[in-house]
Design a protein around this motif. Structure first.
Motif, PDB file in Angstrom:
ATOM      1  N   TYR A 268      -4.380 -12.700  -2.236  1.00 17.49           N
ATOM      2  CA  TYR A 268      -5.003 -11.894  -1.188  1.00 17.49           C
ATOM      3  C   TYR A 268      -5.612 -10.665  -1.844  1.00 17.49           C
ATOM      4  CZ  TYR A 268      -5.183  -8.500   2.687  1.00 17.49           C
ATOM      5  OH  TYR A 268      -5.576  -7.539   3.593  1.00 17.49           O
ATOM      6  N   PHE A 269      -6.909 -10.449  -1.614  1.00 14.56           N
ATOM      7  CA  PHE A 269      -7.619  -9.311  -2.177  1.00 14.56           C
ATOM      8  C   PHE A 269      -7.749  -8.202  -1.142  1.00 14.56           C
ATOM      9  CE2 PHE A 269      -8.729 -12.457  -5.222  1.00 14.56           C
ATOM     10  CZ  PHE A 269      -9.229 -11.818  -6.352  1.00 14.56           C
ATOM     11  N   ASP A 270      -7.425  -6.986  -1.541  1.00 10.84           N
ATOM     12  CA  ASP A 270      -7.747  -5.798  -0.750  1.00 10.84           C
ATOM     13  C   ASP A 270      -9.086  -5.312  -1.284  1.00 10.84           C
ATOM     14  OD1 ASP A 270      -8.013  -3.400   0.536  1.00 10.84           O
ATOM     15  OD2 ASP A 270      -5.996  -2.690   0.097  1.00 10.84           O
ATOM     16  N   ARG A 271     -10.157  -5.656  -0.563  1.00 12.71           N
ATOM     17  CA  ARG A 271     -11.519  -5.514  -1.075  1.00 12.71           C
ATOM     18  C   ARG A 271     -11.633  -6.273  -2.404  1.00 12.71           C
ATOM     19  NH1 ARG A 271     -15.720  -4.052   0.815  1.00 12.71           N
ATOM     20  NH2 ARG A 271     -16.513  -2.922  -0.990  1.00 12.71           N
ATOM     21  N   LEU A 272     -11.758  -5.592  -3.524  1.00  6.57           N
ATOM     22  CA  LEU A 272     -11.979  -6.285  -4.794  1.00  6.57           C
ATOM     23  C   LEU A 272     -10.741  -6.285  -5.680  1.00  6.57           C
ATOM     24  CD1 LEU A 272     -15.516  -4.795  -5.542  1.00  6.57           C
ATOM     25  CD2 LEU A 272     -14.962  -6.966  -4.432  1.00  6.57           C
ATOM     26  N   ARG A 273      -9.602  -5.888  -5.124  1.00  8.57           N
ATOM     27  CA  ARG A 273      -8.376  -5.767  -5.930  1.00  8.57           C
ATOM     28  C   ARG A 273      -7.335  -6.786  -5.480  1.00  8.57           C
ATOM     29  NH1 ARG A 273      -7.166  -1.191  -4.377  1.00  8.57           N
ATOM     30  NH2 ARG A 273      -5.368  -1.620  -3.060  1.00  8.57           N
ATOM     31  N   ALA A 274      -6.743  -7.466  -6.454  1.00  8.69           N
ATOM     32  CA  ALA A 274      -5.660  -8.409  -6.159  1.00  8.69           C
ATOM     33  C   ALA A 274      -4.531  -8.193  -7.164  1.00  8.69           C
ATOM     34  CB  ALA A 274      -6.172  -9.843  -6.233  1.00  8.69           C
ATOM     35  N   PRO A 275      -3.291  -8.401  -6.714  1.00  6.27           N
ATOM     36  CA  PRO A 275      -2.924  -8.741  -5.337  1.00  6.27           C
ATOM     37  C   PRO A 275      -2.964  -7.527  -4.421  1.00  6.27           C
ATOM     38  CG  PRO A 275      -0.946  -8.551  -6.683  1.00  6.27           C
ATOM     39  CD  PRO A 275      -2.115  -8.372  -7.617  1.00  6.27           C
ATOM     40  N   GLY A 276      -3.488  -7.735  -3.213  1.00  6.92           N
ATOM     41  CA  GLY A 276      -3.475  -6.674  -2.226  1.00  6.92           C
ATOM     42  C   GLY A 276      -2.109  -6.590  -1.549  1.00  6.92           C
ATOM     43  N   ARG A 277      -1.878  -5.476  -0.883  1.00 11.80           N
ATOM     44  CA  ARG A 277      -0.600  -5.280  -0.202  1.00 11.80           C
ATOM     45  C   ARG A 277      -0.547  -6.166   1.039  1.00 11.80           C
ATOM     46  NH1 ARG A 277       1.866  -1.190   3.290  1.00 11.80           N
ATOM     47  NH2 ARG A 277      -0.183  -0.249   3.603  1.00 11.80           N
ATOM     48  N   THR A 278       0.538  -6.886   1.214  1.00 15.85           N
ATOM     49  CA  THR A 278       0.682  -7.819   2.326  1.00 15.85           C
ATOM     50  C   THR A 278       1.986  -7.562   3.072  1.00 15.85           C
ATOM     51  OG1 THR A 278       1.766  -9.471   0.913  1.00 15.85           O
ATOM     52  CG2 THR A 278      -0.623  -9.645   1.168  1.00 15.85           C
ATOM     53  N   ALA A 279       2.056  -8.117   4.269  1.00 16.66           N
ATOM     54  CA  ALA A 279       3.309  -8.092   5.020  1.00 16.66           C
ATOM     55  C   ALA A 279       4.344  -8.943   4.300  1.00 16.66           C
ATOM     56  CB  ALA A 279       3.075  -8.631   6.431  1.00 16.66           C
ATOM     57  N   ARG A 280       5.616  -8.640   4.530  1.00 17.38           N
ATOM     58  CA  ARG A 280       6.683  -9.384   3.860  1.00 17.38           C
ATOM     59  C   ARG A 280       6.590 -10.880   4.151  1.00 17.38           C
ATOM     60  NH1 ARG A 280      12.664  -7.113   4.475  1.00 17.38           N
ATOM     61  NH2 ARG A 280      11.612  -5.441   3.353  1.00 17.38           N
ATOM     62  N   GLN A 281       6.224 -11.230   5.382  1.00 16.51           N
ATOM     63  CA  GLN A 281       6.148 -12.648   5.749  1.00 16.51           C
ATOM     64  C   GLN A 281       5.109 -13.418   4.944  1.00 16.51           C
ATOM     65  OE1 GLN A 281       5.610 -12.598  10.120  1.00 16.51           O
ATOM     66  NE2 GLN A 281       7.528 -13.744  10.224  1.00 16.51           N
ATOM     67  N   ALA A 282       4.129 -12.719   4.391  1.00  7.08           N
ATOM     68  CA  ALA A 282       3.069 -13.402   3.652  1.00  7.08           C
ATOM     69  C   ALA A 282       3.604 -14.161   2.448  1.00  7.08           C
ATOM     70  CB  ALA A 282       2.011 -12.400   3.204  1.00  7.08           C
ATOM     71  N   GLY A 283       4.758 -13.748   1.933  1.00  5.94           N
ATOM     72  CA  GLY A 283       5.347 -14.429   0.789  1.00  5.94           C
ATOM     73  C   GLY A 283       6.362 -15.488   1.134  1.00  5.94           C
ATOM     74  N   ASP A 284       6.484 -15.817   2.413  1.00  7.68           N
ATOM     75  CA  ASP A 284       7.477 -16.788   2.875  1.00  7.68           C
ATOM     76  C   ASP A 284       6.887 -18.196   2.816  1.00  7.68           C
ATOM     77  OD1 ASP A 284       9.264 -18.406   4.309  1.00  7.68           O
ATOM     78  OD2 ASP A 284       9.804 -16.807   5.706  1.00  7.68           O
ATOM     79  N   ALA A 285       7.225 -18.932   1.757  1.00  4.94           N
ATOM     80  CA  ALA A 285       6.657 -20.266   1.568  1.00  4.94           C
ATOM     81  C   ALA A 285       7.075 -21.233   2.668  1.00  4.94           C
ATOM     82  CB  ALA A 285       7.078 -20.816   0.197  1.00  4.94           C
ATOM     83  N   ASP A 286       8.295 -21.090   3.159  1.00  2.06           N
ATOM     84  CA  ASP A 286       8.743 -21.961   4.245  1.00  2.06           C
ATOM     85  C   ASP A 286       7.959 -21.685   5.525  1.00  2.06           C
ATOM     86  OD1 ASP A 286      10.626 -23.210   2.642  1.00  2.06           O
ATOM     87  OD2 ASP A 286      12.225 -21.833   3.200  1.00  2.06           O
ATOM     88  N   LEU A 287       7.659 -20.421   5.784  1.00  2.89           N
ATOM     89  CA  LEU A 287       6.865 -20.077   6.964  1.00  2.89           C
ATOM     90  C   LEU A 287       5.448 -20.623   6.834  1.00  2.89           C
ATOM     91  CD1 LEU A 287       6.612 -18.508   9.653  1.00  2.89           C
ATOM     92  CD2 LEU A 287       5.959 -16.497   8.286  1.00  2.89           C
ATOM     93  N   ALA A 288       4.865 -20.511   5.647  1.00  4.31           N
ATOM     94  CA  ALA A 288       3.514 -21.034   5.432  1.00  4.31           C
ATOM     95  C   ALA A 288       3.475 -22.542   5.657  1.00  4.31           C
ATOM     96  CB  ALA A 288       3.043 -20.690   4.022  1.00  4.31           C
ATOM     97  N   ARG A 289       4.480 -23.236   5.155  1.00  5.20           N
ATOM     98  CA  ARG A 289       4.549 -24.688   5.350  1.00  5.20           C
ATOM     99  C   ARG A 289       4.767 -25.020   6.825  1.00  5.20           C
ATOM    100  NH1 ARG A 289       8.453 -25.393   2.254  1.00  5.20           N
ATOM    101  NH2 ARG A 289       7.244 -25.751   0.358  1.00  5.20           N
ATOM    102  N   GLY A 290       5.640 -24.264   7.482  1.00  7.92           N
ATOM    103  CA  GLY A 290       5.895 -24.495   8.895  1.00  7.92           C
ATOM    104  C   GLY A 290       4.672 -24.233   9.750  1.00  7.92           C
ATOM    105  N   LEU A 291       3.896 -23.202   9.403  1.00  9.87           N
ATOM    106  CA  LEU A 291       2.669 -22.911  10.133  1.00  9.87           C
ATOM    107  C   LEU A 291       1.672 -24.052   9.990  1.00  9.87           C
ATOM    108  CD1 LEU A 291       0.832 -20.944  11.716  1.00  9.87           C
ATOM    109  CD2 LEU A 291       0.130 -19.995   9.487  1.00  9.87           C
TER     110      LEU A 291
END
Length: 276
Positions: free
Chosen positions: A242-265
């Motif tokens: 996830y890029f914050d404009r041109l910088r990565a990694p950008g700051r994300t919500a804690r849930q963004a790193g939840d692989a199980d949630l991503a798979r479930g979604l």
């Protein structure tokens, strides 16, 4: 970008139009996807691209768009899921929350319908040149995704900001899950926050207008992350970032790193788009 095909949704105005214009100048063949016929055709004419109409409030329209794109382009190098925004509290004809469908479910469906073509393109394209790019937002930081309430039917509405933040977080989660599922296929996925941009998104009230005049980036400036993620010979970050404009990694919500949630979604979204 000579010889490369780029599909940009939400390309009839704002960031999408600016990105379509610049990518066309770089030599890309651009599929200009929008809802408004007059604006979409005008951008296509100005960029030498092809106009495609879609209504994200109807999933059948998304399916028709995917079929038209597959018929038109034997290769697709970049899919830019740029359409979205905040909506009133309403239900689509498909029975889904309007904000959820516009920001996540419709682009999810389009992406899955085009995945095989993207994989096929990657098989003969230069390494790393086939990409999926998602326009997210810093609003994702305040979003919360609940698999038992994807339709935003519980809790306070908060003027739509809760649902919008959840949708933008779902963009990041989809990007992470795409990176996992496409590992080794030659297709990479990225999401980005464009910054505070002067577009039609926030309406035209006096406060919004004053803030935009004082602080907002132009659509051309806001489009730079999309343009670079689409056109760069090499993206300086692994797939899934996830890029914050041109910088990565950008700051994300804690849930963004939840692989199980991503798979479930992903799995929940598959069920929702296939339920008729």
């Amino acid at each position: 970008m000579e010889g490369r095909t780029v599909v940009i949704t939400g390309a009839s105005s704002g960031i999408g139009r600016a990105a379509a214009t610049e990518l066309a100048l770089l030599g890309a063949e651009v599929a200009v996807v929008g809802r408004n016929r007059e604006r979409t055709e005008a951008v296509a004419a100005a960029t030498g691209g092809r106009a495609f109409l879609v209504d994200y409030d109807r999933l059948d329209s998304v399916r028709e768009l995917a079929a038209a794109l597959l018929d038109a382009f034997p290769a697709i190098h970049v899919l830019a899921n740029n359409a979205g925004g905040m909506a009133e509290r309403a239900e689509t004809p498909d029975g889904h929350d309007l904000t959820f469908q516009r920001n996540h479910l419709a682009p999810f469906l389009l992406t899955t319908l085009l995945l095989d073509r993207l994989r096929e393109t990657a098989a003969s394209a230069p390494e790393g040149s086939v990409r999926i790019v998602q326009t997210s937002s810093a609003a994702s930081l305040s979003g919360r995704v609940r698999l038992d309430d994807l339709e935003n039917r519980r809790g306070r509405w908060l003027g739509g900001w809760g649902a919008y933040g959840a949708g933008k977080l779902e963009n990041v989660l989809l990007t992470r899950e795409l990176a996992r599922r496409l590992a080794g296929a030659g297709v990479s996925a990225y999401a980005f926050h464009p910054g505070f941009v002067a577009t039609r998104f926030g309406g035209d009230g006096p406060l919004i207008s004053a803030l935009q005049r004082a602080f907002a980036l132009s659509p051309e400036q806001g489009a730079q992350p999309l343009v670079r993620l689409a056109a760069a010979a090499r993206v300086p970050a692994p797939s899934g970032n996830y890029f914050d404009r041109l910088r990565a990694p950008g700051r994300t919500a804690r849930q963004a790193g939840d692989a199980d949630l991503a798979r479930g979604l992903w799995e929940a979204s598959e069920r929702l788009v296939s339920a008729r």
